[in-house]
Write an enzyme that holds these catalytic residues in place. Structure first.
Site: not given
Ligand code: PNS
Length: 177
Positions: A92, A129, A40, A16
């Site tokens: 990645r 992570s 998650k 990150h």
């Molecule tokens: O680090 P991550 O868990 O891969 O990040 C994913 C994240 C948090 C960016 C994604 O789940 C997200 O955008 N969450 C906010 C809710 C949302 O907009 N969901 C629709 C797209 S999946």
């Protein structure tokens, strides 16, 4: 042009950090935003406040990076940003691409939000992570894989395990008991 780097950051890794360093050179301002990932839910090691504290410490040296959080949809958050702001996501390996491509298309479809992908350096291809959390939960050394703020927080979280491992190093007879 400004960018938003969203994620769970549980905790922020060197991968990150690598993506963020590259983004901070390209964009005028980068906001690292801790968001909810429905996949998650309830599986976080660090609380939202802890993740934000780690992020603030790890990014303090960037003059154009700030830390934020948002509990809703990423597209709604993007709509509140300066016009033309883009989402930054790190890649990645090819295995990340399929999932990221789907989300990027959805975010464009439901909110006209544009995503820019930044490739992390190959040395971070295997760092995530979740792997870092697992290694740390057994008292393993993650100092190469995460910024110092994350390593310290992991050591505090698993203080008993790290102490046990240290004792084993001093007295190998205790190993694996
Ligand atoms: O680090 P991550 O868990 O891969 O990040 C994913 C994240 C948090 C960016 C994604 O789940 C997200 O955008 N969450 C906010 C809710 C949302 O907009 N969901 C629709 C797209 S999946």
């Amino acid at each position: 042009m400004n960018a938003v780097f969203p994620g769970s950051f549980d905790p922020i890794t060197s991968g990150h950090m690598d993506v963020l360093t590259r983004a901070a050179k390209i964009f005028d301002q980068v906001t690292v935003t801790v968001m909810h990932n429905a996949r998650k839910q309830g599986r976080h090691l660090f609380t939202l406040e802890e993740r934000m504290d780690i992020l603030r410490e790890a990014t303090a040296h960037f003059p154009n990076v700030r830390v934020d959080t948002f509990g809703g949809l990423l597209v709604d958050y993007m709509a509140r940003q300066e016009t033309g702001s883009v989402i930054v996501r790190g890649l990645r390996a090819v295995s990340d691409y399929e999932y990221e491509l789907q989300i990027a298309h959805l975010n464009r479809q439901i909110g006209d939000a544009e995503t820019v992908f930044i490739m992390a350096a190959t040395r971070w291809s295997f760092v995530s992570s979740s792997m870092v959390r697992e290694i740390a939960s057994y008292g393993g050394d993650v100092s190469e894989m995460v910024p110092r703020a994350s390593a310290s927080a992991l050591r505090r979280k698993h203080a008993d395990v790290y102490a046990e491992r240290e004792a084993e190093k001093q007295n190998p007879a205790l190993l694996g008991r």
